[in-house]
Write a protein that holds these residues in place. Structure first.
Motif, mmCIF file in Angstrom:
data_model
loop_
_atom_site.group_PDB
_atom_site.id
_atom_site.type_symbol
_atom_site.label_atom_id
_atom_site.label_comp_id
_atom_site.label_asym_id
_atom_site.label_seq_id
_atom_site.Cartn_x
_atom_site.Cartn_y
_atom_site.Cartn_z
ATOM 1 N N ILE A 12 0.827 -1.218 0.000
ATOM 2 C CA ILE A 12 0.000 0.000 0.000
ATOM 3 C C ILE A 12 0.863 1.271 0.000
ATOM 4 N N LEU A 13 2.179 1.090 0.182
ATOM 5 C CA LEU A 13 3.035 2.273 0.318
ATOM 6 C C LEU A 13 3.092 3.122 -0.947
ATOM 7 N N GLU A 14 3.143 2.439 -2.077
ATOM 8 C CA GLU A 14 3.247 3.194 -3.329
ATOM 9 C C GLU A 14 2.050 4.126 -3.484
ATOM 10 N N GLY A 15 0.859 3.608 -3.163
ATOM 11 C CA GLY A 15 -0.355 4.420 -3.227
ATOM 12 C C GLY A 15 -0.269 5.616 -2.286
ATOM 13 N N ILE A 16 0.233 5.378 -1.065
ATOM 14 C CA ILE A 16 0.351 6.472 -0.073
ATOM 15 C C ILE A 16 1.321 7.523 -0.600
ATOM 16 N N ILE A 17 2.450 7.069 -1.154
ATOM 17 C CA ILE A 17 3.449 8.018 -1.667
ATOM 18 C C ILE A 17 2.844 8.823 -2.831
ATOM 19 N N ASN A 18 2.199 8.136 -3.767
ATOM 20 C CA ASN A 18 1.643 8.844 -4.929
ATOM 21 C C ASN A 18 0.596 9.867 -4.512
ATOM 22 N N ALA A 19 -0.244 9.498 -3.542
ATOM 23 C CA ALA A 19 -1.316 10.409 -3.118
ATOM 24 C C ALA A 19 -0.771 11.644 -2.397
ATOM 25 N N ASN A 20 0.424 11.545 -1.837
ATOM 26 C CA ASN A 20 0.940 12.650 -1.007
ATOM 27 C C ASN A 20 2.263 13.216 -1.512
ATOM 28 N N ARG A 21 2.649 12.813 -2.732
ATOM 29 C CA ARG A 21 3.994 13.129 -3.212
ATOM 30 C C ARG A 21 4.309 14.628 -3.166
ATOM 31 N N PHE A 50 13.974 12.644 0.878
ATOM 32 C CA PHE A 50 12.769 11.892 0.519
ATOM 33 C C PHE A 50 13.061 10.386 0.514
ATOM 34 N N ASP A 51 14.087 9.993 -0.246
ATOM 35 C CA ASP A 51 14.336 8.561 -0.479
ATOM 36 C C ASP A 51 14.798 7.818 0.776
ATOM 37 N N GLU A 52 15.579 8.491 1.633
ATOM 38 C CA GLU A 52 16.125 7.785 2.806
ATOM 39 C C GLU A 52 15.273 7.990 4.053
ATOM 40 N N HIS A 53 14.893 9.228 4.308
ATOM 41 C CA HIS A 53 14.256 9.529 5.598
ATOM 42 C C HIS A 53 12.727 9.475 5.542
ATOM 43 N N ILE A 54 12.153 10.143 4.526
ATOM 44 C CA ILE A 54 10.685 10.177 4.461
ATOM 45 C C ILE A 54 10.129 8.786 4.167
ATOM 46 N N VAL A 55 10.744 8.076 3.232
ATOM 47 C CA VAL A 55 10.258 6.727 2.902
ATOM 48 C C VAL A 55 10.386 5.799 4.121
ATOM 49 N N ASP A 56 11.427 5.968 4.903
ATOM 50 C CA ASP A 56 11.578 5.185 6.138
ATOM 51 C C ASP A 56 10.372 5.410 7.060
ATOM 52 N N CYS A 57 10.006 6.678 7.264
ATOM 53 C CA CYS A 57 8.879 6.987 8.157
ATOM 54 C C CYS A 57 7.562 6.443 7.604
ATOM 55 N N LEU A 58 7.413 6.502 6.288
ATOM 56 C CA LEU A 58 6.179 6.024 5.660
ATOM 57 C C LEU A 58 5.988 4.519 5.872
ATOM 58 N N ALA A 59 7.095 3.802 5.967
ATOM 59 C CA ALA A 59 7.014 2.335 6.097
ATOM 60 C C ALA A 59 6.169 1.916 7.292
ATOM 61 N N ALA A 60 6.093 2.786 8.316
ATOM 62 C CA ALA A 60 5.345 2.419 9.526
ATOM 63 C C ALA A 60 3.844 2.650 9.392
ATOM 64 N N CYS A 87 0.338 12.607 5.682
ATOM 65 C CA CYS A 87 -0.357 11.539 4.938
ATOM 66 C C CYS A 87 -1.663 11.090 5.586
ATOM 67 N N ARG A 88 -1.829 11.393 6.873
ATOM 68 C CA ARG A 88 -2.993 10.856 7.590
ATOM 69 C C ARG A 88 -3.697 11.970 8.365
ATOM 70 N N SER A 89 -4.731 12.570 7.736
ATOM 71 C CA SER A 89 -5.433 13.664 8.417
ATOM 72 C C SER A 89 -6.259 13.142 9.600
ATOM 73 N N ASP A 90 -6.432 11.819 9.698
ATOM 74 C CA ASP A 90 -7.216 11.265 10.820
ATOM 75 C C ASP A 90 -6.421 11.204 12.128
ATOM 76 N N VAL A 91 -5.081 11.331 12.055
ATOM 77 C CA VAL A 91 -4.294 11.250 13.308
ATOM 78 C C VAL A 91 -3.919 12.657 13.781
ATOM 79 N N PHE A 92 -3.728 12.782 15.106
ATOM 80 C CA PHE A 92 -3.234 14.054 15.644
ATOM 81 C C PHE A 92 -1.848 13.784 16.242
ATOM 82 N N VAL A 93 -0.868 14.599 15.855
ATOM 83 C CA VAL A 93 0.509 14.303 16.248
ATOM 84 C C VAL A 93 1.119 15.439 17.065
#
Ligand SMILES: C[S@@+](CC[C@H](N)C(=O)[O-])C[C@H]1O[C@@H](n2cnc3c(N)ncnc32)[C@H](O)[C@@H]1O
Length: 232
Positions: A12-21, A50-60, A87-93
């Motif tokens: 599902i990661l590719e979809g998440i990345i594409n939707a929020n690129r 993007f490739d090292e840090h953001i993608v790492d965070c997205l994996a979770a 990427c997730r407007s439903d969470v509060f951080v």
């Protein structure tokens, strides 16, 4: 080591990345610029960020439940919490860091990105926890401290039934061996280790569930978790 690792569902990661690129790339550019002012994350090149840090965070992301309140301890430039909020407007951080200069830059980035589901707090985890006991469904940290010390930081912040997540490289397994089996002292149980790969590196998410209150008094004073590890 008795725990088997599981693979994070990456389909599902590719979809998440594409939707929020676009927004994630805006963030990578801001972080690159900010690095020259406050040394928030290693590289200044947005593509590398993007490739090292953001993608790492997205994996979770596949592991994060919906509509949860999250605290990101030692967030630096917003990793992982700001990425999740984009990427997730439903969470509060709540993004937490002890260095004021970093927090000021973070606040500017949150404003520039128009994020309404994020707040920045400038505080040590130990002090923040005494004012925010049991407020969170999930506590997370990436590249902050020894796994055992993170479990101590996380414990008072997370409600019973909530969970915690630490981003680690292979060294996480050595750290785990130091205290494995004693985590219930801090209320943690049900360890799961999730593996994934970013830029050819094998990385891990260590997660636990909060099943009860800690049996030792936490939070302890600033600096004590490092000086007197709870498991020794
Ligand atoms: C190596 S940086 C990692 C930053 C970010 N999480 C990342 O993955 O790029 C560690 C950060 O944790 C912060 N930090 C360390 N101990 C802390 C504590 N006890 N409470 C709050 N922040 C802390 C530091 O100020 C620093 O910004």
């Amino acid at each position: 080591m008795k725990v088997m690792t599981k693979e994070v569902a990456s389909d599902i990661l590719e979809g998440i990345i594409n939707a929020n690129r676009d927004k994630l790339m805006d963030y990578a550019k801001l972080l690159g610029l900010a690095n020259s002012r406050a040394r928030l994350t290693g590289p200044a090149d947005p593509k590398c960020i993007f490739d090292e840090h953001i993608v790492d965070c997205l994996a979770a992301l596949p592991l994060i439940p919906f509509n949860v309140r999250i605290v990101d301890i030692g967030t630096g430039g917003g990793l992982p919490g700001l990425v999740w909020a984009v990427c997730r407007s439903d969470v509060f951080v709540d993004l937490l860091d002890s260095v004021r200069k970093k927090c000021l830059v973070l606040e500017e980035m949150v404003r520039s990105l128009n994020l309404e589901n994020v707040r920045v707090h400038c505080s040590r985890a130990e002090e923040f926890a005494s004012l925010n006991n049991g407020l969170y469904d999930l506590a997370a940290a990436r590249a902050v401290s020894h796994l055992g010390i993170l479990l101590e930081y996380f414990s008072p912040l997370v409600r019973r039934g909530g969970s915690c997540m630490a981003f680690k490289g292979p060294k996480g397994f050595e750290e785990l061996e130091e205290f494995e089996g004693k985590e219930e002292k801090l209320g943690w149980s049900g360890l799961e280790i999730w593996s994934y790969e970013v830029a050819g590196k094998k990385l891990y998410l260590f997660t636990w569930k909060k099943v009860k209150d800690a049996q030792i008094s936490v939070p302890r004073r600033v600096g004590i978790p490092e000086r007197r590890p709870w498991w020794r």
